[in-house]
Design an enzyme around this catalytic site. Structure first.
Site, PDB file in Angstrom:
ATOM      1  N   LYS A  72       0.580  -1.597   0.129  1.00  0.00           N
ATOM      2  CA  LYS A  72       0.492  -0.601   0.144  1.00  0.00           C
ATOM      3  C   LYS A  72       1.069   1.530   0.226  1.00  0.00           C
ATOM      4  O   LYS A  72       0.389   2.083   0.069  1.00  0.00           O
ATOM      5  CB  LYS A  72      -0.837   0.581   1.199  1.00  0.00           C
ATOM      6  N   THR A  75       3.438   0.701  -4.803  1.00  0.00           N
ATOM      7  CA  THR A  75       3.998  -0.382  -5.437  1.00  0.00           C
ATOM      8  C   THR A  75       3.252  -0.937  -7.143  1.00  0.00           C
ATOM      9  O   THR A  75       3.729  -0.645  -8.132  1.00  0.00           O
ATOM     10  CB  THR A  75       3.582  -2.438  -4.826  1.00  0.00           C
ATOM     11  N   TRP A  77       1.791   1.149  -8.688  1.00  0.00           N
ATOM     12  CA  TRP A  77       2.141   2.679  -9.659  1.00  0.00           C
ATOM     13  C   TRP A  77       3.140   2.402 -10.343  1.00  0.00           C
ATOM     14  O   TRP A  77       3.536   2.763 -11.418  1.00  0.00           O
ATOM     15  CB  TRP A  77       1.993   4.252  -8.659  1.00  0.00           C
ATOM     16  N   HIS A 134       7.930  -7.691  -1.212  1.00  0.00           N
ATOM     17  CA  HIS A 134       7.231  -7.053  -0.510  1.00  0.00           C
ATOM     18  C   HIS A 134       7.391  -7.660   1.682  1.00  0.00           C
ATOM     19  O   HIS A 134       7.476  -6.788   2.580  1.00  0.00           O
ATOM     20  CB  HIS A 134       5.823  -7.206   0.288  1.00  0.00           C
ATOM     21  N   ARG A 156       6.268   5.062   1.846  1.00  0.00           N
ATOM     22  CA  ARG A 156       5.133   6.294   2.039  1.00  0.00           C
ATOM     23  C   ARG A 156       5.204   7.194   3.051  1.00  0.00           C
ATOM     24  O   ARG A 156       4.797   5.691   4.613  1.00  0.00           O
ATOM     25  CB  ARG A 156       3.826   5.804   1.026  1.00  0.00           C
ATOM     26  N   SER A 164      -5.446   2.761   3.057  1.00  0.00           N
ATOM     27  CA  SER A 164      -4.633   2.502   2.633  1.00  0.00           C
ATOM     28  C   SER A 164      -5.666   1.147   2.179  1.00  0.00           C
ATOM     29  O   SER A 164      -5.951   0.112   2.059  1.00  0.00           O
ATOM     30  CB  SER A 164      -4.162   2.572   1.657  1.00  0.00           C
ATOM     31  N   ARG A 293      -7.765   3.428  -5.999  1.00  0.00           N
ATOM     32  CA  ARG A 293      -8.655   3.952  -4.495  1.00  0.00           C
ATOM     33  C   ARG A 293      -8.679   5.345  -5.407  1.00  0.00           C
ATOM     34  O   ARG A 293      -8.508   5.780  -6.191  1.00  0.00           O
ATOM     35  CB  ARG A 293      -7.982   3.558  -3.640  1.00  0.00           C
TER      36      ARG A 293
END
Ligand code: A3P
Length: 327
Positions: A72, A75, A77, A134, A156, A164, A293
């Protein structure tokens, strides 16, 4: 040991069964992935299986490019940006694979591929390969740490990661009524009880390694990419060894990449709107649409009290103290 590759990932089940089981967090009613504590990290069981398999079998090439992230954090993008940038001379804009494929179909998720016995597919990809993980740095296979390959790490603001994640879990589990309350979810996150958590260890692990190997590890922050996408895209291309030429820059290639990889654009392609399409190879439906989202910064403001935000910030600041990292 090539004979090991022939065996199935189930061989690790006995070991996995001995690991501590998760408290409630994302599994309040017995649904959702079952997490276990593996070397200090909360990881879904099937991903642990993939991790063990990766550690035993994966052979990294010096030309490999890994996208590493806490879930979240951007990734999807970055998968789109990296894929587009690397293959930019192969496709025309009007027939671009990203208009018919979800970014997760363009860049394989290592733990998942190895958990589902698909390591062979990774082996035959031609160089340079792009893959994502991850896993925290400490759990990466030695092969990745030693091959000299490049790692792009995106991170982030943890408050937005938390929000998220909250929505993503709701979609997978089928609604807010299948979840713990947001306050409890926050509390679990604060305690580091979240997939791949705690988040601060995840970010710090890669950051410390980046200090040692700045040529091989790039740090990008979601908020900065949003602010200066063109600059970030150039930085990324340079890091991956395929900087934009002057001609490309004059032709507006960088802007084209940024535009096509924007959430607004990606979200609108049929492949990412169709809720029936899933990229997951596990026994769970993760619609391609779930990955898109809002794509903004600061959504936490609509979900947390000022007190909750400050408490989480304080914790992260304490953890980051002396590292040079700032939220
Ligand atoms: P929000 O839920 O805050 O909107 P990941 O890809 O690591 O799973 O992260 C998902 C988050 O990235 C979601 O954040 C999602 O909306 C956002 N996202 C997805 N694609 C994006 C894009 N092209 N640009 C910016 N943000 C994007």
């Amino acid at each position: 040991n090539s004979h090991m590759i022939e065996k199935t990932p189930e061989k690790h089940d006995a070991l996995i069964a001995t690991l501590p089981l998760q408290p409630v967090f994302e599994r309040p009613f017995g649904i959702g992935p079952l997490h276990r504590l593996y070397k200090g990290v909360w990881i879904p069981e099937e991903i642990i299986r993939g991790t063990l398999e990766l550690q035993q079998c994966f052979k990294s090439r010096p030309t490999d490019i890994f996208l590493a992230s806490f879930p979240k954090s951007g990734t999807t993008w970055l998968k789109a940006m990296i894929f587009f940038t690397l293959t930019r001379t192969n496709y025309s804009l009007d027939q671009h694979p990203l208009s018919t494929h979800n970014p997760h179909q363009c860049v394989p998720y290592m733990e998942e591929e190895f958990a589902t016995g698909r390591s062979k597919i990774i082996e035959v990809i031609s160089s340079p390969r792009v893959m994502n993980t991850h896993l925290p740095y400490a759990l990466l296979p030695d092969s990745i740490k030693e091959s000299g390959c490049r790692i792009v790490y995106v991170w982030r603001d943890p408050k937005d990661v938390l929000v998220s994640r909250w929505y993503f879990a709701q979609k997978i589990l089928g609604g807010a009524d299948k979840m713990v309350t947001f306050d409890r979810f926050y509390e679990f996150f604060y305690q580091g009880q979240n997939s791949f958590g705690p988040i601060w260890n995840h970010v710090l692990g890669y950051w410390e390694e980046r200090k040692r190997r700045p040529e091989e590890i790039l740090f990008l922050k979601y908020e900065h990419i949003l602010q200066e996408p063109v600059k970030s895209a150039k930085q990324l291309a340079h890091f991956m060894g395929c900087p934009f030429s002057e001609t490309e820059e004059n032709q507006g290639v960088v802007e084209q990449i940024v535009e096509l990889c924007s959430i607004k654009k990606l979200k609108d392609f049929d492949v990412n709107k169709d809720s029936d399409l899933s990229t997951s190879k596990f026994n769970v439906h993760i619609s391609n649409a779930y990955y898109f989202r809002k794509g903004e910064t600061g959504d936490w403001k609509s979900h947390m009290t000022r007190e909750m935000a400050e408490r989480l910030d304080t914790l992260i600041e304490e953890k980051f103290k002396g590292s040079g990292l700032q939220i």
